[in-house]
Design a protein around this motif. Structure first.
Motif, PDB file in Angstrom:
ATOM      1  N   ALA A  60     -50.839 -33.448 -25.838  1.00 15.86           N
ATOM      2  CA  ALA A  60     -49.567 -33.055 -26.441  1.00 15.86           C
ATOM      3  C   ALA A  60     -48.995 -31.816 -25.779  1.00 15.86           C
ATOM      4  CB  ALA A  60     -49.759 -32.819 -27.940  1.00 15.86           C
ATOM      5  N   THR A  61     -49.848 -30.940 -25.278  1.00 15.60           N
ATOM      6  CA  THR A  61     -49.378 -29.681 -24.689  1.00 15.60           C
ATOM      7  C   THR A  61     -49.703 -29.588 -23.206  1.00 15.60           C
ATOM      8  OG1 THR A  61     -51.460 -28.603 -25.301  1.00 15.60           O
ATOM      9  CG2 THR A  61     -49.664 -28.488 -26.888  1.00 15.60           C
ATOM     10  N   LYS A 102     -48.817 -38.609 -23.491  1.00 19.17           N
ATOM     11  CA  LYS A 102     -48.270 -37.303 -23.850  1.00 19.17           C
ATOM     12  C   LYS A 102     -47.032 -37.465 -24.723  1.00 19.17           C
ATOM     13  CE  LYS A 102     -46.197 -33.101 -21.969  1.00 19.17           C
ATOM     14  NZ  LYS A 102     -45.774 -32.364 -20.767  1.00 19.17           N
ATOM     15  N   THR A 106     -46.701 -36.129 -28.521  1.00 23.26           N
ATOM     16  CA  THR A 106     -45.658 -35.166 -28.891  1.00 23.26           C
ATOM     17  C   THR A 106     -44.902 -35.638 -30.121  1.00 23.26           C
ATOM     18  OG1 THR A 106     -45.426 -34.546 -26.574  1.00 23.26           O
ATOM     19  CG2 THR A 106     -43.641 -33.920 -28.056  1.00 23.26           C
ATOM     20  N   GLN A 107     -44.632 -36.945 -30.201  1.00 22.88           N
ATOM     21  CA  GLN A 107     -43.905 -37.483 -31.357  1.00 22.88           C
ATOM     22  C   GLN A 107     -44.720 -37.376 -32.635  1.00 22.88           C
ATOM     23  OE1 GLN A 107     -42.801 -41.475 -30.374  1.00 22.88           O
ATOM     24  NE2 GLN A 107     -41.431 -40.862 -28.711  1.00 22.88           N
TER      25      GLN A 107
END
Length: 713
Positions: A60-61, A102, A106-107
């Protein structure tokens, strides 16, 4: 041969081989990567997926950067992972899968309730933080400038108003009013600028404050989730470990064995896809190593220990843990103690001479701890029936390693024996053991002195002395010593114990020899942890068996059928390559009892060693009051009792020293303390002087005549 391609990316998973940069010494190393649920995890082998993850990257990051041929970089949390694929196509498939994962991750991140803000924020990028800080610093400079201008123009306006009040001639009023109006205008402009700068600063701070609050909240939730996951994994580890031991085979002929979750990572390489009957080993240039393996049948023990020496004799077969013997002790209390506050003044000192609270002990005496060496004495029963002295040596070597198998979690210190303290393990009535005069099969005796030093970060325990084992039928007389034990993380971290060094087992009858090497643990080593290897040689120095295993797991032997000299040895030496038959199991560790982690990690035998028994000598370790109080969980009372016993020992020592000095002054020979049941003799084969059992103990027990025993408790 082309490498296996990664599996096609599904909706949530993708996996395959990649090369990961490790360091400048090892360069790129092949690792098995698994992409699933927004996480990229990697392992050394596919088999490790069941128990040992080498690392995990949160996508995610993460920042994904595609480099040159087949190369891409993942950056997350200030750390970069340099990865390479087998081909450009494979690299592109991995990058696409990572980018999609990713986006999905993120969602799924928590969103802010503030409208108008950008999407959810995980861990803020360092560049974003630095940019925000620079902007805020600039706004603060603007505010400072406005503040100075307001002060300057305000003072000028005040002077103009004062001059206007002091006017006497009307003709001067026009000029003064003009000056006041100009200065009032400047003051108003500066004030408006100050108000605007303040508003900009507040708006910017509020905007980034919301962003950082979301980031902080996200990190808190992630930490809480991680703590829950680790706790769950710990419970699963415990459950799987016990299940693995229950399901592990116990027959001698079984070559496959089930390791606990903790030990699965210590397998000796991946299984070969080819079913070959012959294996090859590189001989150790300097010293060898060995593994431990369990046997089914247990045997009985009958032994006697004195403060500096011990004698253990045993006969027959059967199981030492039967109905009537206890299988648990009270749980260990959760006492907190600052170890460093006590140990900081002990660096370089002999620990046996330093008073220590029972918090660092386990409720067993050193004499009882030595008795645990016989937990796998069935190996010696099997060895007693061997026709070949070399096969017998293999079993003796396995026995010498098995004594360390119970120490892997045992960081507690046994109680130092008091002068004159004894310990017996007599189960004649329960198991039908024969008396000592009728003993047959083998005899084991040892004289061990423990020397320990605190080195700052670790404690070294060095047993001094030799262990003797003699088989009555063949007359084979084996002698060896123990390796060094090291307790690490004394100052900070979880205590853990390692065994390292070499053991030379010598048969003094025919000069057969076994060289065992206990490899010290190294974070950078690829070897299995707690590794032991070795080679059994005849009197001419010719190798006959290769031994391999771990001191906390199992031991195997492989018969050498051919040896040859290869290249690659150090210091110009040629490395010997041994061709062997498939290895055979010699010994395997018994599983620990249920709830062992709360009972000092005692084995089934150790749980029975301090069990009260009638008729033992008044100097027996079972009767030691501080040890009994500690086992019962009464540690404060145990500490008080321990101090009393140690002070009594000091008084007795001063009394003996005074008597010795008086005897010297009178020209007499000073009398030293003599043990009751042992005497010093010189071995005719080794030329070594050691204490051996001289008889009388069991006869005194039969008569219950302990009048010779000192009152030490």
């Amino acid at each position: 041969v082309s490498p296996p391609a990664a599996s096609d990316p599904g909706p949530d998973a993708y996996k395959g081989w990649l090369f990961k940069w490790t360091n400048y010494l090892k360069g790129y190393q092949r690792r098995w990567f698994v992409l699933s649920n927004g996480l990229l995890s990697y392992y050394r082998t596919q088999a490790e997926m069941a128990h040992t993850c080498r690392g995990t990257i949160t996508l995610a990051t993460v920042h994904i950067e595609v480099g040159d041929t087949c190369h891409f970089v993942l950056t997350s949390g200030g750390r970069s992972y340099h990865l390479k694929a087998y081909s450009e196509g494979e690299c592109q498939r991995w990058v696409s899968a990572l980018q999609q994962a990713k986006a999905n991750a993120t969602q799924m991140m928590p969103h802010s309730d503030d409208s108008g803000d950008e999407g959810p924020l995980g861990q803020p990028d360092r560049a974003l933080i630095q940019g925000a800080l620079k902007t805020l610093a600039s706004k603060l400079e603007d505010l400072s400038t406005c503040n100075e201008l307001i002060g300057k123009h305000g003072a000028a306006l005040q002077r103009s108003l004062s001059e206007l009040e002091d006017l006497r001639a009307p003709s001067d009023g026009v000029d003064k009013l003009k000056t006041v109006n100009e200065r009032a205008t400047l003051f108003r402009i500066t004030s408006n600028a100050m108000i605007n700068a303040c508003q900009d600063f507040v708006d910017l701070a509020e905007a980034h404050s919301r962003r950082w609050q979301r980031a902080l909240q996200y990190e808190r939730e992630q930490r809480h989730h991680l703590e829950e996951t680790i706790e769950q994994l710990a419970k699963q580890h415990n459950s799987l470990e016990r299940r693995a031991w229950r399901e592990s085979p116990s027959t001698h002929n079984s070559e496959a064995f089930s390791l606990s979750v903790e030990h699965k990572m210590r397998c000796f390489g991946e299984s070969s896809e080819e079913n070959e009957d012959i294996e090859f080993f590189d001989a150790m240039e300097d010293s060898p190593a060995f593994i431990t393996v369990p046997a089914d049948d247990h045997s009985q023990h009958r032994c006697l220990f004195s403060i500096l020496f011990s004698l253990c004799l045993q006969d027959g077969s059967g199981s030492y843990l039967r109905r009537g013997r206890r299988c648990r002790i009270p749980d260990k209390p959760n006492y907190s103690l600052n170890l460093w506050s006590i140990m900081k003044n002990c660096i370089g000192k002999e620990l046996s001479k330093i008073p220590m609270p029972v918090n660092f002990n386990e409720p067993l005496s050193m004499l009882q701890r030595l008795t645990e060496d016989l937990e796998y004495s069935e190996l010696l029963d099997r060895a007693a029936h061997c026709d070949s002295s070399l096969e017998q040596m293999c079993l003796v070597a396995a026995f010498s390693v098995s004594s360390y198998s119970t120490t892997v979690h045992r960081t507690g210190k046994p109680f130092n024996p008091l002068l004159g303290e004894t310990y017996e393990l007599d189960r004649v009535e329960e198991y039908g053991y024969r008396s000592i005069c009728e003993q047959r099969g083998w005899t084991l005796w040892q004289e061990i002195t423990i020397h320990s030093k605190f080195r700052g970060k670790y404690i070294s325990i060095m047993p001094l002395g030799n262990i003797h084992l003699k088989f009555h039928a063949s007359g084979n007389h084996y002698v060896w010593s123990k390796v060094t034990s090291t307790v690490h993380n004394i100052i900070v971290g979880k205590l853990w114990l390692d065994q390292s060094g070499d053991i030379i087992i010598m048969n003094h009858r025919n000069k057969d020899k076994c060289h065992l090497k206990f490899s010290p643990y190294s974070y950078f080593s690829r070897d299995v942890p707690r590794k032991v290897t070795g080679v059994v040689m005849d009197g001419e120095g010719c190798g006959h068996y290769i031994l391999s295993g771990t001191w906390d797991g199992k031991m195997e032997s492989a018969k050498i059928i051919e040896s040859s000299h290869g290249s690659g040895g150090s210091e110009g030496k040629q490395k010997t390559v041994y061709q062997t038959l498939p290895p055979k199991l010699l010994w395997k560790k018994y599983p620990l009892p249920e709830n062992a982690e709360n009972m000092h990690y005692f084995s089934s035998l150790a749980l029975t060693l301090n069990e009260p028994e009638d008729g033992v000598a008044p100097t027996d370790s079972r009767l030691r009051p501080d040890q009994r109080l500690m086992e019962a969980g009464l540690w404060d009372e145990a500490n008080a009792e321990k101090q009393c016993l140690e002070e009594r020992q000091r008084l007795e020592r001063r009394k003996r020293e005074a008597q010795a000095n008086l005897a010297l002054e009178e020209g007499k020979e000073a009398e030293s303390h003599q043990p009751l049941w042992f005497e010093k003799r010189t071995d005719t084969e080794t030329g070594e002087s050691s204490y051996v059992y001289k008889g009388g103990y069991w006869e005194a027990k039969d008569r219950q005549d302990w009048s010779q025993c000192p009152a030490i408790f």
